[in-house]
Each structure stands twice: as structure tokens, then as C-alpha cells.
Design a protein around this motif. Structure first.
Motif, short mmCIF file in Angstrom:
data_model
loop_
_atom_site.label_atom_id
_atom_site.label_comp_id
_atom_site.label_asym_id
_atom_site.label_seq_id
_atom_site.Cartn_x
_atom_site.Cartn_y
_atom_site.Cartn_z
N LEU A 28 0.83 -1.22 0.00
CA LEU A 28 0.00 0.00 0.00
C LEU A 28 0.86 1.26 0.00
O LEU A 28 0.56 2.26 -0.66
CB LEU A 28 -0.92 0.02 1.24
CG LEU A 28 -2.02 -1.02 1.31
CD1 LEU A 28 -2.76 -0.93 2.65
CD2 LEU A 28 -3.01 -0.83 0.15
N LYS A 29 1.93 1.21 0.77
CA LYS A 29 2.88 2.35 0.82
C LYS A 29 3.46 2.61 -0.57
O LYS A 29 3.50 3.75 -1.04
CB LYS A 29 4.08 2.00 1.72
CG LYS A 29 3.89 2.31 3.15
CD LYS A 29 4.54 3.64 3.51
CE LYS A 29 4.29 3.97 4.96
NZ LYS A 29 4.11 5.37 5.22
N ILE A 30 3.96 1.53 -1.17
CA ILE A 30 4.63 1.67 -2.46
C ILE A 30 3.66 2.25 -3.49
O ILE A 30 3.98 3.17 -4.25
CB ILE A 30 5.20 0.31 -2.93
CG1 ILE A 30 6.23 -0.21 -1.92
CG2 ILE A 30 5.83 0.43 -4.32
CD1 ILE A 30 6.59 -1.67 -2.07
N LYS A 31 2.45 1.73 -3.45
CA LYS A 31 1.44 2.19 -4.39
C LYS A 31 1.14 3.67 -4.17
O LYS A 31 1.02 4.45 -5.13
CB LYS A 31 0.16 1.35 -4.18
CG LYS A 31 -0.81 1.43 -5.30
CD LYS A 31 -1.74 0.21 -5.29
CE LYS A 31 -2.80 0.35 -6.35
NZ LYS A 31 -3.91 1.20 -5.91
N SER A 32 1.08 4.06 -2.94
CA SER A 32 0.77 5.45 -2.63
C SER A 32 1.93 6.37 -3.04
O SER A 32 1.71 7.55 -3.37
CB SER A 32 0.50 5.56 -1.13
OG SER A 32 -0.07 6.79 -0.85
N VAL A 40 11.74 7.83 -6.97
CA VAL A 40 11.22 6.46 -7.14
C VAL A 40 11.23 5.75 -5.79
O VAL A 40 12.06 6.05 -4.93
CB VAL A 40 12.04 5.64 -8.18
CG1 VAL A 40 11.92 6.24 -9.56
CG2 VAL A 40 13.49 5.50 -7.77
N PRO A 41 10.31 4.81 -5.61
CA PRO A 41 10.35 4.00 -4.38
C PRO A 41 11.61 3.13 -4.40
O PRO A 41 11.93 2.54 -5.44
CB PRO A 41 9.09 3.14 -4.48
CG PRO A 41 8.23 3.77 -5.53
CD PRO A 41 9.17 4.45 -6.47
N ILE A 42 12.31 3.07 -3.30
CA ILE A 42 13.51 2.23 -3.25
C ILE A 42 13.20 0.99 -2.44
O ILE A 42 12.82 1.08 -1.27
CB ILE A 42 14.66 2.93 -2.51
CG1 ILE A 42 14.85 4.34 -3.00
CG2 ILE A 42 15.96 2.16 -2.63
CD1 ILE A 42 15.87 5.07 -2.18
#
Ligand code: 1AL
Ligand code: ZN
Ligand code: ZN
Length: 470
Positions: free
Chosen positions: A114-118, A465-467
Motif C-alpha cells: 500500500l505504501k509503495i502504491k501510494s 522512485v520508491p527504493i
């Protein structure tokens, strides 16, 4: 003059001049491909652009390993867009988001997803994620492994109540268990190290005439240094197992936001001397402020552990300068202004957390100058060591092969953090730094070669970008 990245285009090719030494950093495909003396440059003719920032300092972007961006679920407190814009404006190119204060807390593979998606397409700097170690997952090895396999850079736990219902505290058995899994992944455990002795009455004080809740000294009495010391003493009973040859070799403990520069620090120094795999951070607010200066009712300064007296602050600086404290982090922990109770000014009831993300570079520099802080030390505490903690080998320094994560800033430029100053945090008014005068203005921030911030403007595209750990 160079333009803000119109889109997140890492094919961008450019050079940056490093002063005072006449070095040129050459960037291609988002990475640093060479660092050459200006007169020895090889492929200048192929460079799209060479940017000369004159006397400004060109440094590795800051990496903040401790920020609460509250997204998803509590975006009225902060959120990824405002938080990462503030980070970019402050020269932070990577931050690692804490698993609590968002809703749900990041304690499983699904909640990390959910975090990554957000975060996707909404972040202006790179963002990694710590997972939460809580009683519910501590003994569930497959749940912890799923969380780590999904990309959490490490885990975080609390040894006292966190103030967040779905993020309960852990005891030393949970911590030991978590470390046994982390050892296999070679990722760290970050611990909020305070133990509250009297859980029946957590404040430990009666709100009577002698304990005015508007007085900072009342709050200070509720969280004495002995709370930090007790937690650290317990942690060290397991950190010794991380020594070479020990049962937890491969695991690493990181103590977050140390405030007590006396007994707690001495315990940490001793454990490090013994070979424990242990690091510690402190935060700019413990280095900038002292309890004596905090005015009655000014709950912007409430945080845990608390800001202690000026003598403690001097000793904290000494420890930072002598290398006993490994790194700095913001512990940016905002909320909605109404929960700060700014009008009532009740230190016992207000939300604890300092709001600071955009200002950590100028604050560290402004308050550190009198101690002789150097640019190299800033880069060590804010980039190199945090990159190592977060397992980011291609970040944290300006080196060939690394991502072109760069801050350009002017140490001698003074500015007033007044109402006209552009602050990108969702709630500038709750920041303890508003109203102060600081040195060190950030002029430009590059994330993976993209110019994401320049002189009060952000790139429209969110290029962070999400790491994820792999
Ligand atoms: N729930 C929180 O964000 N807590 C934070 N609050 C502080 N530091 O006052 C923290 O890092 O412990
Ligand atoms: Zn904490
Ligand atoms: Zn925190």
C-alpha cells in the motif's frame, strides 16, 4: 541557465563544476560517469550542458533515514507530495519513511505494498521504507520474511508506547526474535529507545500546581534520561550477540534519536568498543535547542525523547564532533496543527514530534559552525553513513558509478524563516524552526540526474522512485 527537468528523463547528460577545486562531475543516464579535472576533461564536446554554480557548494544529496510522511491514511498530517517537495527544497535526495503514523502501519507485505502504491508518481525524491517490528509479527517468521522480501530496507520498533494504536511496543524478546530474521537479510533494526517504567500512569505526574502542563520542565520530568538509559541497557544485552562469532552476526542495531548525552551515550560507546554492530543517530533539534529556551506552551518543541538542557546539548555536540554519534536524521514527525494544541499549550497532551524536514541542512550548518563543522562532516553524517545504514551502495557520495543525487547550496547566504519564506511542508506553522534565522540556502537539488528543485521551484514531474531492498 539549466531548466528544471520537464519529465523524469535520466538520459540527460550534463556536467557540474565542483568548486573550489576545478573538478567536473559528468552525469549520464542518472549516474555519475566521471569526475575529472576541468583541464583534463575527455568528452566535453559530447556534453549537452556544463552547469557552473560558481562558489556554491556541490555536495552529495542528503539521506534522511528517519521521516514520518504519514501516507497513506494520515495525509492530512503530511503526505508524500508535500513531504518530498519539502525534502527536495532542503537538499534531501533520499528519505526512508517510518512504518508508523501512516494508516495502516507498515507491518506486513500487504501494508508495504500500500505504501509503495501510494508513493508511485507522487514523490519528488527517492523514498525507501522501514517495516515495523511489532508483537504481532515478531514471532511470525514467515510474516517478517515476507515483509523483508517485499523490499523493506530494515525494521523499526518502539520500546515504549508509540502513540499509534496499530503500532504497539515491543519488548526485548520481540527484538531478539526480529534480529534473528534480520541477520539473514543483513538489514538493520532501528529502535526508539525509551522504556517507560510506570505504565499504569504513563505521564508519571499529577497535573497540579507544581506540575503546570504548559511548562516544558513538567514534560521534561516525564521522560528523564534514565528512560533512554534503561532501554539502551536492555538493547545491549542482545547487541553483544551481533559481534563476530556471536549468534546474531549479520544483524545490526541502530538507536534512533538519541537525546541523552550522558549515561546512555557512555553505554553505546562501550558496546561499540566491544565490537557490537551498533550505530546511533541524533537529530538537529537536540543540537539546536535547549530545554531552558522553550517557552511555556510552545508545543512545537514537544518530542520524545525530549530536548534536554544546554549542558546535555554541549555534550551531544561533542559526541557528534568526536564521531561517537554516527549520523543525523530529521525525525520529521508532523501532525495536524489542532493536535499540537498550540493554543492550550499543554505539553502533556500535545502530539509529540518536531516538524523539520526542509530545514535540516541549514540548521545543522548554522548551529554547527561554532563547533567547527566541516562540509566533509556534513556529507558523512547526512549522506555517507545514512546510505550505508539503508543499504544504498550507489548513494551517499559523489563517486563514479553512483546515482547523481546532488545538492547545490550556498553556506554563506542567510535567510529568515518568516511567513514569506516558501515552506513546502503541509503545516509550516507547527515547525519549531519558524521564526529563526539560518545560514545555508539550497539552490538546486538533483535526484538521479533530474533537476527536481531550483530556486523556489519544483519540477512538475515527480521524479523520485520508491527504493526497495533486493
Ligand atoms: N509516533 C511518532 O512519530 N513518534 C515520534 N515522535 C517523537 N519523536 O516525538 C518518534 O519518532 O518517536
Ligand atoms: Zn521515535
Ligand atoms: Zn520518529
Amino acid at each position: 541557465m539549466e531548466a528544471l527537468s520537464p519529465a523524469c528523463d535520466t538520459r540527460f547528460i550534463f556536467g557540474l563544476l565542483l568548486r573550489p577545486k576545478p573538478f567536473r562531475v559528468e552525469v549520464k543516464n542518472g549516474k555519475i560517469v566521471s569526475i575529472v579535472k576541468e583541464e583534463e576533461r575527455l568528452w566535453s564536446s559530447k556534453l549537452g550542458q556544463v552547469i557552473d554554480y560558481g562558489d556554491a557548494v556541490v555536495m552529495p544529496g542528503l539521506i534522511d533515514v528517519h521521516a514520518h510522511l504519514d501516507d497513506p491514511g494520515r495525509t492530512e498530517w503530511e503526505g508524500f507530495p508535500s513531504g518530498t517537495k519539502a525534502a527536495a527544497a532542503g537538499g534531501i535526495t533520499t528519505l526512508v519513511d517510518m512504518p508508523l503514523n501512516s494508516f495502516p502501519s507498515t507491518v506486513s507485505r500487504d501494508t508495504l505494498k500500500l505504501k509503495i502504491k501510494s508513493a508511485e508518481n507522487r514523490i519528488h525524491v527517492d523514498v525507501g521504507f522501514w517495516g515495523g517490528l511489532v508483537p504481532e509479527n515478531a514471532f511470525n517468521h514467515s510474516a517478517l520474511e515476507d515483509l523483508l522480501n517485499a523490499g523493506a530496507l530494515g525494521l523499526k520498533s518502539f520500546m515504549c508506547p508509540s502513540g499509534i494504536d496499530d503500532f504497539p511496543m515491543t519488548n526485548i524478546s520481540h527484538i531478539k526474535e526480529g534480529l534473528s530474521i534480520l541477520a539473514k537479510f543483513r538489514r538493520p533494526l532501528l529502535v526508539h529507545s525509551e522504556i517507560q517504567k510506570d505504565l499504569e500512569s504513563p505521564l508519571g505526574l499529577e497535573e497540579d500546581g507544581a506540575n503546570d502542563p504548559r511548562s516544558y520542565s513538567t514534560y521534561l520530568k516525564t521522560r528523564p534520561p534514565s528512560m533512554e538509559e534503561a532501554a539502551i541497557r536492555e538493547l545491549l544485552t542482545v547487541s553483544k550477540d551481533t559481534r563476530i562469532g556471536g549468534p546474531l552476526v549479520g544483524a545490526h542495531l541502530h538507536i534512533v534519536h538519541l537525546s541523552d548525552s550522558s549515561s546512555s551515550l557512555n553505554l553505546i560507546k562501550e558496546a561499540k568498543r566491544g565490537g557490537d554492530s551498533l550505530t546511533v543517530e541524533t537529530c538537529p533539534h537536540y543540537l539546536a535547542f535547549s530545554a531552558e529556551e522553550i517557552k511555556d506552551g510552545d508545543t512545537r518543541f514537544k518530542c520524545a525523547p525530549p530536548i534536554r538542557d544546554a549542558v546535555n546539548r554541549e555534550k551531544l555536540w561533542e559526541a557528534v564532533m568526536e564521531g561517537h554519534i554516527d549520523m543525523l536524521s530529521s525525525d520529521h514527525s508532523p501532525t495536524e496543527p489542532k493536535l499540537k494544541l498550540l493554543e492550550e499549550g499543554n505539553f502533556l497532551k500535545a502530539w509529540g514530534g518536531i516538524s523539520s524536514l526542509q530545514f535540516v541542512l541549514p540548521v545543522t550548518w548554522s548551529y554547527g559552525r561554532k563547533y567547527g563543522v566541516t562540509l566533509e562532516q556534513l556529507a558523512l553524517w547526512w549522506s555517507e553513513r545514512p546510505a550505508k545504514l539503508a543499504g544504498q551502495e550507489l548513494k551517499g557520495s559523489i563517486a563514479v558509478g553512483n546515482y547523481a543525487d546532488i545538492v547545490v547550496w550556498e553556506p554563506e547566504v542567510e535567510f529568515n524563516l518568516n511567513d514569506e519564506y516558501p515552506v513546502y511542508l503541509k503545516h509550516p506553522g507547527i515547525s519549531a524552526y519558524m521564526g529563526s534565522k539560518l545560514y545555508g540556502r539550497v539552490s538546486a537539488t538533483f535526484v538521479r540526474g533530474n533537476l527536481v528543485y531550483k530556486e523556489k521551484n519544483h519540477a512538475t514531474a515527480a521524479c523520485g522512485v520508491p527504493i526497495l531492498a533486493i
